[in-house]
Design an enzyme around this catalytic site. Structure first.
Site, PDB file in Angstrom:
ATOM      1  N   HIS A  77     -49.919 -16.162  67.891  1.00 47.97           N
ATOM      2  CA  HIS A  77     -49.611 -17.246  66.957  1.00 47.97           C
ATOM      3  C   HIS A  77     -50.443 -18.470  67.313  1.00 47.97           C
ATOM      4  CE1 HIS A  77     -47.167 -18.922  63.808  1.00 47.97           C
ATOM      5  NE2 HIS A  77     -46.676 -19.889  64.569  1.00 47.97           N
TER       6      HIS A  77
ATOM      7  N   CYS B  38     -51.592 -17.691  60.403  1.00 47.01           N
ATOM      8  CA  CYS B  38     -51.160 -18.893  61.127  1.00 47.01           C
ATOM      9  C   CYS B  38     -52.338 -19.767  61.540  1.00 47.01           C
ATOM     10  CB  CYS B  38     -50.316 -18.505  62.332  1.00 47.01           C
ATOM     11  SG  CYS B  38     -51.159 -17.438  63.527  1.00 47.01           S
TER      12      CYS B  38
ATOM     13  N   ASP C 212     -45.425 -26.669  63.472  1.00 46.87           N
ATOM     14  CA  ASP C 212     -45.853 -25.313  63.118  1.00 46.87           C
ATOM     15  C   ASP C 212     -45.912 -25.204  61.595  1.00 46.87           C
ATOM     16  OD1 ASP C 212     -46.476 -22.690  62.916  1.00 46.87           O
ATOM     17  OD2 ASP C 212     -44.777 -21.918  64.051  1.00 46.87           O
TER      18      ASP C 212
END
Length: 671
Positions: free
Chosen positions: A471, A427, A488
């Site tokens: 994250h 991520c 995201d």
């Protein structure tokens, strides 16, 4: 030797002293038990103590046992004093010339216990070491208040109490008897301990807080480089638990906000030293009320559901970056719970402050030139900033980019290397690349780190968020109408990561922590049950404070302040101890003396005054027979007295008239 043996009988403590350099078996056994108890109490501190402290204590114990076995004399006093001061200096030097704090205090306790071993000669000395061991046992809770710690501490306290009981016996007490008696005593004390725990006044503020520790636990930090979050995701350690008052938010909205990163040097993102005026937040969707219970992480970050709209003002505050933090100098060093309210669908109204626009638009010169060129080309082709965002996400979605926990190492121009060469990342790789491209396109952007998702525990009714849920995502400013918007990139590459968690996003060959436990139904149920027990322990025991105590008092219709509660508690315990003392006085009252024995005792006193004291081995017949031989003038009354006494004491059915006659004869006896 006979006199020494007799002295040891008259003074039990004297049996604890080695005689003429020879070892006393009783002291040797007691010494071994005390050392074992000390070792048991120091063991939980081992990872927090300097190695030399453990070596010093171990050497002192081994030397003391050797001296006892071989009958060597104890070290001279001057040598013990020198070693004690050297040990104290060592503790001070190890802990920056201070004795404050858990680590320094524990180290001093351990070295002083080791020194005390080198001068033990009596039961009193050994008792002091046992009490030092008690302090060490309870001090271990200052490091760790987890449920798994409790059984060990209870066993340690039990064995120390059994050791204390065996120390004060004149002979060797069987281990089973000492353990059983101690267990009974501890069980009897349990109700009193529970009452004190529940009703002893809990004062507000930091009075009851566990002292902060200097050691920090790992987790998110104020900077992010490629690979940082993926390494953190290999840990199944719990970050926090969340209990909602109503329904849970859907998985796609479970973003737990942490540090916001602004500064970028081409490879690493940092929080930077930025401070802006707080920005308001308007909820544009449903709000959620919940309680988040954070594990200690030594930082000031609270990780609310993004974005937080209500929080305890005295304990926390919201920054201009919408991050929730505790006040300065109050990091989360112990388990902490916060009642919050959040709205995952929100808007930050108003214009973007010029200073924030400047900071969130900066790019390092000469770094990642290919990514900068690509971003500017895509922005030129896009109709708006929002269209550019969709174009970049479409690129991640359509082209061959892969989501993995084991990304390859990147070169100095990390974003260029990721976008055009490796195309494999976690991520933080996607968030870093997207945020840099947005800035290159002239859009203010920043990286947000935190956690995403969480595992629901149906046994406790709460979410478990682990370090493996760490994250990173992006935020871009899309004008005054929309404000800061969460983007995201991971959701474009691996949408199953957001909807179903890390397990679903990773292939079978990826090292996802805890995957085997979650895939096995039985192991998963055991794991969740154990975590529910830990959550109950944390919420109902570790976190039991003034608020919980007031709730309990209201349920019992006792809405009292801490002053009134304290007075009531003192009165209750005063009454309890008065009743207990009265019962003990009645229970152990002197028994009424046997009337026959009482009359016989009067006779012995009379005869003793004329030189006929009864010898310890003489029975009544032999005793009175000896007196009759030397005083024939008392033959008549003493013969009748002897006959009456033997009849009353040993006859099948003594008569009351015989006792009256015996009393009369003893009273009338002239000697």
């Amino acid at each position: 030797m006979t006199m020494l043996r007799a002295a040891s009988i008259l003074r039990p403590e004297a049996s604890s002293v080695s005689v003429r350099g020879r070892s006393s078996p009783l002291l040797a056994q007691r010494l071994l038990w005390v050392i074992a108890g000390l070792a048991l109490s120091v063991l939980p501190h081992a990872r927090h103590l300097a190695p030399w402290v453990l070596i010093f204590a171990t050497a002192a114990a081994a030397l003391r046992v050797t001296m006892e076995i071989r009958g060597w004399p104890l070290p001279p006093r001057w040598l013990r004093i020198v070693v004690a001061f050297a040990a104290l200096a060592g503790v001070l030097l190890t802990h920056n010339m201070t004795l404050n704090g858990i680590e320094a205090g524990t180290a001093l306790l351990v070295v002083m216990a080791g020194m005390k071993l080198l001068e033990t000669t009596t039961v009193r000395d050994l008792t002091v070491i046992v009490f030092l061991s008690y302090f060490a046992v309870f001090a271990a809770f200052l490091y760790d208040q987890s449920l798994v710690q409790l059984p060990y501490m209870l066993v340690a306290a039990w064995l120390l109490t059994a050791t204390l009981m065996r120390l004060h016996q004149t002979s060797i007490m069987p281990i089973g008897e000492a353990a059983g008696t101690t267990a009974k005593m501890l069980l009897q004390a349990l109700p009193l301990a529970a009452l004190l725990f529940l009703f002893f006044p809990r004062l507000p503020g930091q009075f009851w807080a566990v002292p902060a520790r200097s050691a920090a636990t790992t987790g998110l930090s104020e900077e992010m480089s490629p690979g940082d979050v993926s390494e953190l995701s290999l840990s199944s350690q719990i970050a926090f638990r969340v209990e909602f008052e109503g329904p849970l938010p859907p998985p796609s909205q479970r973003y737990w906000r942490g540090p916001v990163l602004h500064d970028f040097d081409g490879r690493t993102w940092r929080r930077g030293n930025v401070s802006f005026a707080p920005q308001p937040v308007q909820a544009s969707g449903p709000t959620y009320r919940y309680t988040i219970t954070l594990e200690p992480h030594q930082r000031r970050w609270v990780f609310p559901l993004d974005a937080v709209t209500s929080w305890p003002p005295r304990r926390t505050y919201r920054t201009s970056e919408l991050q929730l933090m505790t006040p300065p100098h109050r990091p989360i060093t112990t388990l902490k719970a916060f009642a919050l309210e959040s709205s995952p669908q929100y808007k930050v109204p108003g214009a973007l402050p010029p200073g924030m626009r400047y900071v969130d638009s900066l790019l390092p010169r000469g770094r990642n030139p290919r990514a900068v060129a690509l971003a500017r080309e895509m922005r030129a082709q896009a109709a708006s900033d929002a269209a550019f965002v969709e174009a970049v996400l479409r690129m991640f979605r359509k082209q061959e980019y892969f989501y993995t926990l084991e990304p390859p190492r990147l070169e100095a121009n990390a974003v260029d290397d990721f976008l055009f060469n490796t195309r494999r990342g976690f991520c933080e790789h996607f968030a870093s690349a997207f945020t840099m491209m947005a800035r290159a396109a002239g859009i203010p952007a920043r990286v947000v780190t935190g956690y995403q998702g969480g595992e629901y525990n149906p046994m406790g009714g709460y979410l478990i968020v682990r370090q493996s849920d760490a994250h990173a995502w992006s935020e871009v400013w899309l004008g005054e109408e929309r404000g800061w918007v969460r983007v995201d990139p991971t959701a474009a590459v691996a949408p199953e990561r957001i909807e179903q968690g890390l397990d679903a996003a990773m292939s079978e060959g990826e090292p996802v922590p805890g995957r085997l436990l979650r895939q096995n139904t039985l192991l998963s149920q055991i794991r969740l049950a154990w975590d529910a027990a830990n959550a109950f322990w944390n919420n109902q025991v570790v976190q039991f404070g003034e608020i919980q105590q007031r709730w309990l008092l209201r349920r019992l219709d006792l809405d009292l302040g801490w002053q009134q509660l304290g007075l009531l508690l003192v009165a209750a315990f005063g009454g309890f101890f008065i009743v207990l003392s009265a019962w003990l006085a009645w229970r152990f009252r002197p028994r009424r003396r046997d009337p026959v024995a009482q009359v016989y005792g009067q006779l012995c006193k009379k005869l003793g005054r004329i030189g006929f004291g009864r010898l310890g081995f003489e029975g009544p017949s032999d005793y009175l027979g000896r007196v009759l031989e030397q005083r024939p003038d008392l033959a008549a009354p003493l013969s009748e007295i002897r006959a009456l006494y033997l009849s009353l004491r040993y006859g099948p059915s003594p008569l009351g008239s015989e006792l009256s006659r015996l009393k009369f004869l003893v009273n009338q006896l002239k000697v």
